[in-house]
Design a protein around this motif. Structure first.
Motif, PDB file in Angstrom:
ATOM      1  N   LEU A  18       0.833  -1.210   0.000  1.00 46.25           N
ATOM      2  CA  LEU A  18       0.000   0.000   0.000  1.00 46.25           C
ATOM      3  C   LEU A  18       0.866   1.257   0.000  1.00 46.25           C
ATOM      4  O   LEU A  18       0.562   2.238  -0.682  1.00 46.25           O
ATOM      5  CB  LEU A  18      -0.934  -0.007   1.209  1.00 46.25           C
ATOM      6  CG  LEU A  18      -2.075  -1.029   1.190  1.00 46.25           C
ATOM      7  CD1 LEU A  18      -2.800  -1.044   2.537  1.00 46.25           C
ATOM      8  CD2 LEU A  18      -3.062  -0.726   0.072  1.00 46.25           C
ATOM      9  N   ARG A  19       1.959   1.212   0.758  1.00 45.61           N
ATOM     10  CA  ARG A  19       2.866   2.368   0.782  1.00 45.61           C
ATOM     11  C   ARG A  19       3.515   2.575  -0.587  1.00 45.61           C
ATOM     12  O   ARG A  19       3.657   3.714  -1.051  1.00 45.61           O
ATOM     13  CB  ARG A  19       3.931   2.182   1.860  1.00 45.61           C
ATOM     14  CG  ARG A  19       3.402   2.319   3.282  1.00 45.61           C
ATOM     15  CD  ARG A  19       4.546   2.450   4.275  1.00 45.61           C
ATOM     16  NE  ARG A  19       5.355   1.238   4.342  1.00 45.61           N
ATOM     17  CZ  ARG A  19       5.129   0.244   5.191  1.00 45.61           C
ATOM     18  NH1 ARG A  19       4.104   0.310   6.038  1.00 45.61           N
ATOM     19  NH2 ARG A  19       5.915  -0.826   5.200  1.00 45.61           N
ATOM     20  N   LEU A  20       3.909   1.492  -1.240  1.00 50.04           N
ATOM     21  CA  LEU A  20       4.504   1.615  -2.566  1.00 50.04           C
ATOM     22  C   LEU A  20       3.498   2.157  -3.573  1.00 50.04           C
ATOM     23  O   LEU A  20       3.837   2.991  -4.428  1.00 50.04           O
ATOM     24  CB  LEU A  20       5.012   0.246  -3.037  1.00 50.04           C
ATOM     25  CG  LEU A  20       6.265  -0.296  -2.361  1.00 50.04           C
ATOM     26  CD1 LEU A  20       6.543  -1.723  -2.831  1.00 50.04           C
ATOM     27  CD2 LEU A  20       7.472   0.592  -2.663  1.00 50.04           C
ATOM     28  N   ALA A  21       2.256   1.698  -3.476  1.00 51.59           N
ATOM     29  CA  ALA A  21       1.222   2.134  -4.418  1.00 51.59           C
ATOM     30  C   ALA A  21       0.912   3.617  -4.284  1.00 51.59           C
ATOM     31  O   ALA A  21       0.394   4.238  -5.226  1.00 51.59           O
ATOM     32  CB  ALA A  21      -0.041   1.308  -4.210  1.00 51.59           C
ATOM     33  N   ALA A  22       1.236   4.217  -3.140  1.00 48.90           N
ATOM     34  CA  ALA A  22       0.991   5.645  -2.945  1.00 48.90           C
ATOM     35  C   ALA A  22       1.805   6.499  -3.902  1.00 48.90           C
ATOM     36  O   ALA A  22       1.485   7.683  -4.123  1.00 48.90           O
ATOM     37  CB  ALA A  22       1.294   6.035  -1.500  1.00 48.90           C
ATOM     38  N   PRO A  77      14.870  -3.184 -10.281  1.00 51.36           N
ATOM     39  CA  PRO A  77      13.914  -4.104  -9.636  1.00 51.36           C
ATOM     40  C   PRO A  77      14.531  -4.900  -8.499  1.00 51.36           C
ATOM     41  O   PRO A  77      13.849  -5.266  -7.540  1.00 51.36           O
ATOM     42  CB  PRO A  77      13.487  -5.020 -10.785  1.00 51.36           C
ATOM     43  CG  PRO A  77      13.727  -4.221 -12.024  1.00 51.36           C
ATOM     44  CD  PRO A  77      14.933  -3.376 -11.724  1.00 51.36           C
ATOM     45  N   ALA A  78      15.849  -5.171  -8.596  1.00 51.60           N
ATOM     46  CA  ALA A  78      16.500  -5.961  -7.543  1.00 51.60           C
ATOM     47  C   ALA A  78      16.541  -5.213  -6.218  1.00 51.60           C
ATOM     48  O   ALA A  78      16.753  -5.817  -5.166  1.00 51.60           O
ATOM     49  CB  ALA A  78      17.922  -6.332  -7.975  1.00 51.60           C
ATOM     50  N   GLU A  79      16.362  -3.883  -6.265  1.00 51.84           N
ATOM     51  CA  GLU A  79      16.404  -3.104  -5.035  1.00 51.84           C
ATOM     52  C   GLU A  79      15.095  -3.195  -4.251  1.00 51.84           C
ATOM     53  O   GLU A  79      15.032  -2.819  -3.091  1.00 51.84           O
ATOM     54  CB  GLU A  79      16.697  -1.631  -5.360  1.00 51.84           C
ATOM     55  CG  GLU A  79      18.080  -1.402  -5.982  1.00 51.84           C
ATOM     56  CD  GLU A  79      18.288   0.050  -6.367  1.00 51.84           C
ATOM     57  OE1 GLU A  79      17.331   0.835  -6.222  1.00 51.84           O
ATOM     58  OE2 GLU A  79      19.400   0.390  -6.799  1.00 51.84           O
ATOM     59  N   HIS A  80      14.030  -3.651  -4.907  1.00 53.18           N
ATOM     60  CA  HIS A  80      12.734  -3.725  -4.246  1.00 53.18           C
ATOM     61  C   HIS A  80      12.613  -5.010  -3.418  1.00 53.18           C
ATOM     62  O   HIS A  80      13.203  -6.042  -3.741  1.00 53.18           O
ATOM     63  CB  HIS A  80      11.608  -3.664  -5.285  1.00 53.18           C
ATOM     64  CG  HIS A  80      11.559  -2.383  -6.053  1.00 53.18           C
ATOM     65  ND1 HIS A  80      11.414  -1.159  -5.452  1.00 53.18           N
ATOM     66  CD2 HIS A  80      11.666  -2.130  -7.385  1.00 53.18           C
ATOM     67  CE1 HIS A  80      11.413  -0.211  -6.372  1.00 53.18           C
ATOM     68  NE2 HIS A  80      11.568  -0.769  -7.561  1.00 53.18           N
ATOM     69  N   ASP A  81      11.819  -4.936  -2.374  1.00 49.88           N
ATOM     70  CA  ASP A  81      11.581  -6.082  -1.503  1.00 49.88           C
ATOM     71  C   ASP A  81      10.932  -7.210  -2.301  1.00 49.88           C
ATOM     72  O   ASP A  81      10.017  -6.986  -3.092  1.00 49.88           O
ATOM     73  CB  ASP A  81      10.669  -5.623  -0.353  1.00 49.88           C
ATOM     74  CG  ASP A  81      10.357  -6.749   0.612  1.00 49.88           C
ATOM     75  OD1 ASP A  81      11.069  -7.754   0.603  1.00 49.88           O
ATOM     76  OD2 ASP A  81       9.387  -6.596   1.381  1.00 49.88           O
ATOM     77  N   ASP A  82      11.403  -8.441  -2.087  1.00 55.01           N
ATOM     78  CA  ASP A  82      10.854  -9.602  -2.790  1.00 55.01           C
ATOM     79  C   ASP A  82       9.637 -10.196  -2.096  1.00 55.01           C
ATOM     80  O   ASP A  82       9.033 -11.133  -2.617  1.00 55.01           O
ATOM     81  CB  ASP A  82      11.920 -10.689  -2.928  1.00 55.01           C
ATOM     82  CG  ASP A  82      13.021 -10.296  -3.899  1.00 55.01           C
ATOM     83  OD1 ASP A  82      12.716  -9.586  -4.877  1.00 55.01           O
ATOM     84  OD2 ASP A  82      14.176 -10.693  -3.686  1.00 55.01           O
ATOM     85  N   ARG A  92       6.646  -3.109  -9.503  1.00 55.50           N
ATOM     86  CA  ARG A  92       8.029  -3.022  -9.978  1.00 55.50           C
ATOM     87  C   ARG A  92       8.095  -2.436 -11.383  1.00 55.50           C
ATOM     88  O   ARG A  92       9.033  -1.726 -11.722  1.00 55.50           O
ATOM     89  CB  ARG A  92       8.676  -4.404  -9.976  1.00 55.50           C
ATOM     90  CG  ARG A  92       9.147  -4.867  -8.621  1.00 55.50           C
ATOM     91  CD  ARG A  92       9.748  -6.256  -8.722  1.00 55.50           C
ATOM     92  NE  ARG A  92      10.463  -6.632  -7.518  1.00 55.50           N
ATOM     93  CZ  ARG A  92      11.043  -7.803  -7.329  1.00 55.50           C
ATOM     94  NH1 ARG A  92      10.996  -8.713  -8.286  1.00 55.50           N
ATOM     95  NH2 ARG A  92      11.677  -8.074  -6.219  1.00 55.50           N
ATOM     96  N   GLY A  93       7.100  -2.777 -12.202  1.00 59.44           N
ATOM     97  CA  GLY A  93       7.083  -2.260 -13.561  1.00 59.44           C
ATOM     98  C   GLY A  93       6.775  -0.781 -13.644  1.00 59.44           C
ATOM     99  O   GLY A  93       7.068  -0.143 -14.658  1.00 59.44           O
ATOM    100  N   GLU A  94       6.192  -0.234 -12.587  1.00 59.47           N
ATOM    101  CA  GLU A  94       5.806   1.180 -12.588  1.00 59.47           C
ATOM    102  C   GLU A  94       6.767   2.067 -11.815  1.00 59.47           C
ATOM    103  O   GLU A  94       6.864   3.267 -12.086  1.00 59.47           O
ATOM    104  CB  GLU A  94       4.404   1.337 -11.985  1.00 59.47           C
ATOM    105  CG  GLU A  94       3.297   0.637 -12.736  1.00 59.47           C
ATOM    106  CD  GLU A  94       3.013   1.268 -14.102  1.00 59.47           C
ATOM    107  OE1 GLU A  94       3.525   2.372 -14.352  1.00 59.47           O
ATOM    108  OE2 GLU A  94       2.289   0.646 -14.895  1.00 59.47           O
ATOM    109  N   LEU A  95       7.477   1.496 -10.837  1.00 61.89           N
ATOM    110  CA  LEU A  95       8.324   2.310  -9.971  1.00 61.89           C
ATOM    111  C   LEU A  95       9.732   2.402 -10.530  1.00 61.89           C
ATOM    112  O   LEU A  95      10.256   1.434 -11.083  1.00 61.89           O
ATOM    113  CB  LEU A  95       8.348   1.718  -8.561  1.00 61.89           C
ATOM    114  CG  LEU A  95       6.992   1.687  -7.848  1.00 61.89           C
ATOM    115  CD1 LEU A  95       7.104   0.946  -6.534  1.00 61.89           C
ATOM    116  CD2 LEU A  95       6.471   3.105  -7.615  1.00 61.89           C
ATOM    117  N   PRO A  96      10.378   3.541 -10.384  1.00 64.01           N
ATOM    118  CA  PRO A  96      11.738   3.701 -10.915  1.00 64.01           C
ATOM    119  C   PRO A  96      12.752   2.910 -10.103  1.00 64.01           C
ATOM    120  O   PRO A  96      12.489   2.493  -8.978  1.00 64.01           O
ATOM    121  CB  PRO A  96      11.983   5.210 -10.777  1.00 64.01           C
ATOM    122  CG  PRO A  96      11.108   5.632  -9.640  1.00 64.01           C
ATOM    123  CD  PRO A  96       9.886   4.763  -9.737  1.00 64.01           C
ATOM    124  N   GLY A  97      13.929   2.744 -10.715  1.00 61.42           N
ATOM    125  CA  GLY A  97      15.011   2.066 -10.003  1.00 61.42           C
ATOM    126  C   GLY A  97      15.180   0.636 -10.441  1.00 61.42           C
ATOM    127  O   GLY A  97      14.389   0.073 -11.210  1.00 61.42           O
TER     128      GLY A  97
END
Length: 307
Positions: A154-158, A289-294, A282-287
């Motif tokens: 939910l925080r990421l979707a913000a 993908p490996a940096e995002h929580d799995d 992951r497809g929408e957020l910059p950076g």
């Protein structure tokens, strides 16, 4: 299997390295003085490094003997200069000579204050000697991880705009009666609504309304349902009610469900939905993908315990 540095594991590896037979060699491998190495290791394990190495290698020796290895081979693998010296040390530790080791014995563990033991073929097992982690019951762990991971999503979707949040991305339906899971918005909504509707069935309440909601509303719904959901599952566990049957009058016609299967159902489809939402985010957020929580419970627990 996971990323991230585990300093205690690094120290254990240094102690048990085949080439590090002395304290000096251990300390040199860890790039510290023998004094600081002993202090750091003993603080983390409650046992001096040389004593732990000796104990764990004796446990390994007992396992090797139980697989049919000879006393002579095992003695030298354990770092002893003679079979006689090994036999004396083994007998003092276990209370019987090496030749009396029974075949097929998997765990020949010696007393340990820290619960660190040899685990075949070449690994370690850290026993929870205090037995003080009831939250490590897999059901409890998955329940808490599910709720925390949903909050994280939910925080990421913000950070998405409205079009990204509500865009239809697939025609696949995960569960017919839950409605579509075709957008980030609908997947996040169904993550929460599934708990709301099953909790209503368990409590004998009316079916909750299911309509599109914005992120602040979803967050409030999650904050409301989370403690009630956890308390309900705790109560089922407390009274040993996993095998109880729920007659769900909200179904038409009414349908029966075993409570244990209901919780397993919610956790199964929740994990699927969280990973679907994570992939789209992951497809929408910059950076990278490996940096995002799995969404891995192992890494989540590791972060929680360090907090």
């Amino acid at each position: 299997m996971t990323n991230g540095r585990d300093r205690l594991r690094e120290l254990l590896d240094v102690v048990l390295d085949e080439d590090n037979a002395t304290l000096g060699e251990m300390a040199q491998d860890a790039y510290v003085s023998p004094y600081h190495f002993t202090r750091q290791f003993s603080r983390g394990t409650g046992e001096p490094p040389v004593a732990m190495r000796r104990r764990v290698l004796l446990e390994r020796a007992a396992w090797k003997l139980s697989t049919g290895a000879t006393v002579t081979d095992v003695a030298f693998e354990a770092g002893y200069d003679s079979v006689e010296g090994f036999s004396r040390a083994f007998s003092r530790a276990f209370g019987y000579p090496p030749s009396a080791t029974r075949p097929g014995t998997n765990r020949n563990w010696l007393p340990s204050a820290n619960g660190v033991h040899f685990h075949p073929p070449m690994s370690l097992w850290v026993e929870n000697t205090a037995k003080d982690r009831p939250d490590m019951d897999p059901t409890s762990l998955l329940l808490h991880h599910d709720l925390d991971d949903t909050r994280a999503l939910l925080r990421l979707a913000a950070d998405l705009d409205e079009e990204q949040y509500r865009r239809t991305r697939t025609a696949e339906v995960i569960l017919t009666w839950d409605g579509p899971d075709d957008s980030i918005a609908s997947v996040l909504d169904n993550l929460i609504w599934a708990k709301e509707v099953w909790l209503a069935a368990i409590d004998g309440a009316d079916t909750p309304r299911h309509e599109p909601a914005d992120l602040p509303t979803l967050t409030r719904r999650l904050d409301d349902i989370a403690p009630r959901w956890l308390n309900t599952v705790r109560e089922i566990d407390r009274r040993g009610g996993w095998g109880d049957t729920l007659i769900d009058a909200l179904c038409d016609p009414p349908e029966s469900f075993v409570l244990g299967s209901v919780i397993a159902h919610v956790l199964t489809y929740s994990a699927h939905r969280r990973q679907r939402a994570r992939q789209w985010l992951r497809g929408e957020l910059p950076g990278d993908p490996a940096e995002h929580d799995d969404g891995d419970p192992i890494m989540w627990l590791r972060r929680r315990d360090r907090a």
